[in-house]
Structure formats: structure tokens, C-alpha cells
Design an enzyme around this catalytic site. Structure first.
Site, mmCIF file in Angstrom:
data_model
loop_
_atom_site.group_PDB
_atom_site.id
_atom_site.type_symbol
_atom_site.label_atom_id
_atom_site.label_comp_id
_atom_site.label_asym_id
_atom_site.label_seq_id
_atom_site.Cartn_x
_atom_site.Cartn_y
_atom_site.Cartn_z
ATOM 1 N N LYS A 277 0.820 -1.215 0.000
ATOM 2 C CA LYS A 277 0.000 0.000 0.000
ATOM 3 C C LYS A 277 0.856 1.269 0.000
ATOM 4 C CE LYS A 277 -3.616 -2.394 -0.382
ATOM 5 N NZ LYS A 277 -4.424 -3.127 0.551
HETATM 6 C C1 PLP Z 1 -5.538 -4.274 0.845
HETATM 7 C C2 PLP Z 1 -7.008 -4.087 0.859
HETATM 8 C C3 PLP Z 1 -7.814 -4.480 1.945
HETATM 9 C C4 PLP Z 1 -7.279 -5.282 3.087
HETATM 10 O O1 PLP Z 1 -6.236 -4.703 3.734
HETATM 11 P P1 PLP Z 1 -5.424 -5.514 4.838
HETATM 12 O O2 PLP Z 1 -4.673 -4.457 5.573
HETATM 13 O O3 PLP Z 1 -4.515 -6.440 4.082
HETATM 14 O O4 PLP Z 1 -6.387 -6.252 5.677
HETATM 15 C C5 PLP Z 1 -9.151 -4.156 1.934
HETATM 16 N N1 PLP Z 1 -9.703 -3.518 0.889
HETATM 17 C C6 PLP Z 1 -8.988 -3.167 -0.194
HETATM 18 C C7 PLP Z 1 -9.666 -2.429 -1.300
HETATM 19 C C8 PLP Z 1 -7.623 -3.451 -0.253
HETATM 20 O O5 PLP Z 1 -6.915 -3.116 -1.336
#
Ligand code: PLP
Length: 397
Positions: free
Chosen positions: A199
Site C-alpha cells: 500500500k
Molecule cells: C488491501 C485491501 C484491503 C485489506 O487490507 P489488509 O490491511 O490487508 O487487511 C481491503 N480492501 C482493499 C480495497 C484493499 O486493497
């Protein structure tokens, strides 16, 4: 046209330099921060988590008491839904073009996800389609700001108000995103962020909830730590032993200082990295203009794109289909991703919820054609040149 590596030609990059998709940018500050926590032997939830919450809240312009750090965005979504009193028998409307965690969090809370198809240009949930899915059981809308482009928060907020629905924003792609000058994650009842490795800001694993009020923030905080009263968090301070009460059944979703130690310097570089990704995003837009792909759309006027993903769609008439493009890029030693195959195309939801391709034909079509190219601030100019060369080579006629 150069022979594809897939067909035995020379790859754009050497095998030993395989460009990993979504590799994070980790600097000396992150390493020093983690080392500092290890040396102090404060590795659980402690002062750095509080510091990270305050810094994140300040970036978003909200009081620190309304930011709660947890160990993932999945946890953030789950607790947000629970804290709003949504559960069994309730429906939550969301997008089919998202990571499975969005729907899973609704299911973990005991509620039923209902999908409303996307706008094929913005790739975000279409408010008109949301309106058609509202029933007596609908309790909330859960929009995802796809790739970092904001959903139409005016239209969604209007719908929510008219039908007395809660709004939980999935801001996993949208830390830097704004809609008409207002920051993503501050529109609804709760905004949920992800600090997963790929991210825009990472803590290796981690998440954050921005609550619209103290009551929701307090409930989320309690649910994140076994349902123990607020004072339980003081167990992690140096002020001596504090008794706590378990007042409801909670979970184990707290963030650790090791994670926050990575996040603090990442947050300080957020805007610099956003500019870097914007520059790469714009370079791709120019470089791929003549290819048989539908380029992603930039943000509209008065909006700020988070530039989390760069997702061109391979056209039906292209010389290779999406899956061959993925294999060919891999052979060129350039990593790529897929965000996402539509939720209605996954066996679990088909079996348990009866979803079919015709429930989200637009998202399904996008899911068949989309490719995510590397867009990390860690990319060098040479890496970007290689991605451009490889994608052009693979989609050349
Ligand atoms: C990465 C992601 C999640 C989940 O995030 P985590 O921190 O891995 O639980 C949820 N929604 C979207 C759109 C994502 O890209």
C-alpha cells in the site's frame, strides 16, 4: 518488433533483477525506528502506536482521539461494521471490484454483502446502481475508492441520508485521496485504511480506523482488544498495573510498536511519495496512449487521486489477452498484478451467496481485462523505463 521473452527472446530485464510488483520503499528511518523499539524491548502496543495515531489523525485533520490503529484494514472494516451495530439480518451494499477482504469483513460481522456494479469509467461503485439495491434490510453502504480515485461522495452521502444508512469507507487505496477538498475516510461513520506491504504507506501489516465520533472510536478500541475497558490499554504503559474489565466479546486486532515504528517515517514521506507516483502515473499515460488498452482515468475536477494503482484494461482486439500479457510481462522479468477479478467470479461467493456474473457484468469485464503495472515510490527511473518497454513490447502488434 523484438521477440518476446515468452517466445524465447531476450527479456527486457535480467532474471536477477526481476522487478517485484508492489515492493515497498523502506528507508534508513524505518530500520532505525524498528531497531530502536527492539533495543528498548518495547515490541507490543506502546508509545509509538499512540504517536502514529496522532500523526495520522493530524494528516487527516481530525482529533487524535478518533484514530484507532489496528493490525489490518480487514480488522478495521470488521470492527467499524460491528461498532455501528450492523450484523445478522442486515445488508451492506458494496462494490464487486475490490479485494475479498471488503466483502469478508461484512460476512464476519454476520451481515450480508450486496453488490452494486461499478461505473466503467471511474471503476468506482455507481450510486445509481446502489440506489436500486436498497431494501428494508439495507443498513450501510461500503464504498471503495478504487486505485485511489474517490467515489462520488456527494451522491453516496445523499443516498445514505435519505435512507438513514451508515457509510463505511474502504480507504485501502486512498490515504492521500480527496473529494471536493474533503479527505477520504472523513465522509462517513468510519474510514478504514490499510498499511499492508504493497500500500501507499506500509507498516508491514496494519490498519487504521478514523471514526466520525468518540463513541464509535471508543467501541472500536474496546473491540480491538478483547472487549476490555479503555483503561486496559494503559497496561502497556509504565504507570504501573491497572485493573481492567471485560465488558463484551472482542478480538485481538491491536497494532504493535514495531509496526508503528515503520509507519511513522512512512507518513513523513507520504506527500513526497505521492508526487513521485503521480509522475510515474503520468509517464505511463503518455507512453501507452497508442496501445490497444483503455487507459485509467485521472481524478475529476476538485478531486485528488491517491495514485495507488495504475490499471490499464487490455482491449478485446489486442494481440494478446490479459492472461497472456501477465505471463509475457513475467517472462520479461517485470512483475504485474490484477486488481481485481470481480467478487461475483469467485467460487465462495457464488456458492454461499448465489452471485453470478450477471450480477456485476461491468466489474467482471474489467476483472478479465485489467493489469496493474508497478507504481511504487521505490521505482527508479530505469525501472519505469523497463516497465514501459516491456508493456509496449508485449502489446505491440
Ligand atoms: C488491501 C485491501 C484491503 C485489506 O487490507 P489488509 O490491511 O490487508 O487487511 C481491503 N480492501 C482493499 C480495497 C484493499 O486493497
Amino acid at each position: 518488433m523484438a521477440k518476446l521473452a515468452l517466445d524465447g527472446g531476450k527479456p527486457v530485464r535480467a532474471r536477477k533483477d526481476f522487478l517485484v510488483f508492489g515492493a515497498p520503499q523502506i528507508g534508513a528511518e524505518e530500520i532505525a525506528g524498528v531497531t530502536d523499539s527492539l533495543r528498548r524491548r518495547w515490541i507490543g502496543t506502546g508509545p509509538k502506536v499512540g504517536e502514529f495515531e496522532r500523526a495520522f489523525a493530524a494528516y487527516k485533520g481530525i482529533p487524535a482521539s478518533r484514530a484507532v490503529a489496528v493490525n489490518s484494514c480487514t480488522a478495521a472494516l470488521h470492527l467499524s461494521i460491528l461498532s455501528l451495530g450492523i450484523g445478522r439480518g442486515d445488508e451492506v451494499i458494496t462494490t464487486p471490484l475490490t479485494f475479498c477482504a471488503t466483502a469478508n469483513a461484512i460476512l464476519h460481522a454476520g451481515a450480508t454483502p450486496v453488490i452494486a456494479d461499478v461505473d466503467p469509467f471511474t471503476l468506482n461503485i455507481d450510486p445509481e446502481r446502489v440506489a436500486r439495491k436498497i431494501t428494508k434490510k439495507t443498513k450501510a453502504i461500503l464504498p471503495v475508492h478504487f486505485a485511489g480515485r474517490s467515489c462520488d461522495m456527494d451522491a453516496l452521502s445523499r443516498l445514505a441520508k435519505a435512507h438513514r444508512l451508515k457509510v463505511v469507507e474502504d480507504c485501502a487505496h486512498a490515504i492521500e485521496t480527496e473529494w471536493r477538498g474533503k479527505k477520504a475516510g472523513t465522509f462517513g461513520d468510519a474510514g478504514c485504511f490499510s498499511f499492508y506491504a504493497t500500500k501507499n504507506l506500509t507498516t508491514s501489516e496494519g490498519g487504521m480506523i478514523l471514526a466520525s465520533g468518540e463513541a464509535i472510536a471508543d467501541r472500536v478500541k474496546r473491540l480491538a482488544l478483547h472487549g476490555m475497558t479503555k483503561d486496559a490499554w494503559k497496561r502497556y504503559s509504565d504507570s504501573g498495573y491497572v485493573h481492567y474489565d471485560v465488558v463484551e466479546l472482542g478480538y485481538k486486532y491491536n497494532m504493535t510498536d514495531l509496526q508503528a515504528a515503520i509507519g511513522i517515517p512512512q507518513l513523513a514521506r507520504l506527500e513526497k511519495n505521492w508526487k513521485r507516483r503521480r509522475a510515474i502515473w503520468n509517464r505511463y499515460q503518455e507512453a501507452f496512449e497508442d496501445l490497444p488498452v483503455d487507459l485509467p482515468m485521472d481524478a475529476g475536477r476538485d478531486e485528488r487521486h491517491g495514485y495507488h494503482l495504475y490499471t490499464p484494461l487490455v482491449r478485446a482486439g489486442a494481440p494478446r489477452n490479459r492472461d497472456v500479457v501477465l505471463a509475457a510481462l513475467t517472462a520479461e522479468n517485470v512483475g504485474a498484478g490484477v486488481h481485481y477479478r470481480a467478487l461475483c467470479d469467485h467460487p465462495y461467493y457464488r456458492k454461499s451467496l448465489g452471485w453470478k456474473r450477471k450480477d456485476c457484468p461491468l466489474a467482471s469485464d474489467i476483472g478479465d481485462r485489467t493489469v496493474s503495472l508497478p507504481l511504487s515510490a521505490a521505482l527508479t527511473n530505469r525501472d519505469v523505463d523497463d516497465v514501459i518497454e516491456a508493456f509496449r513490447k508485449v502489446l505491440g502488434k
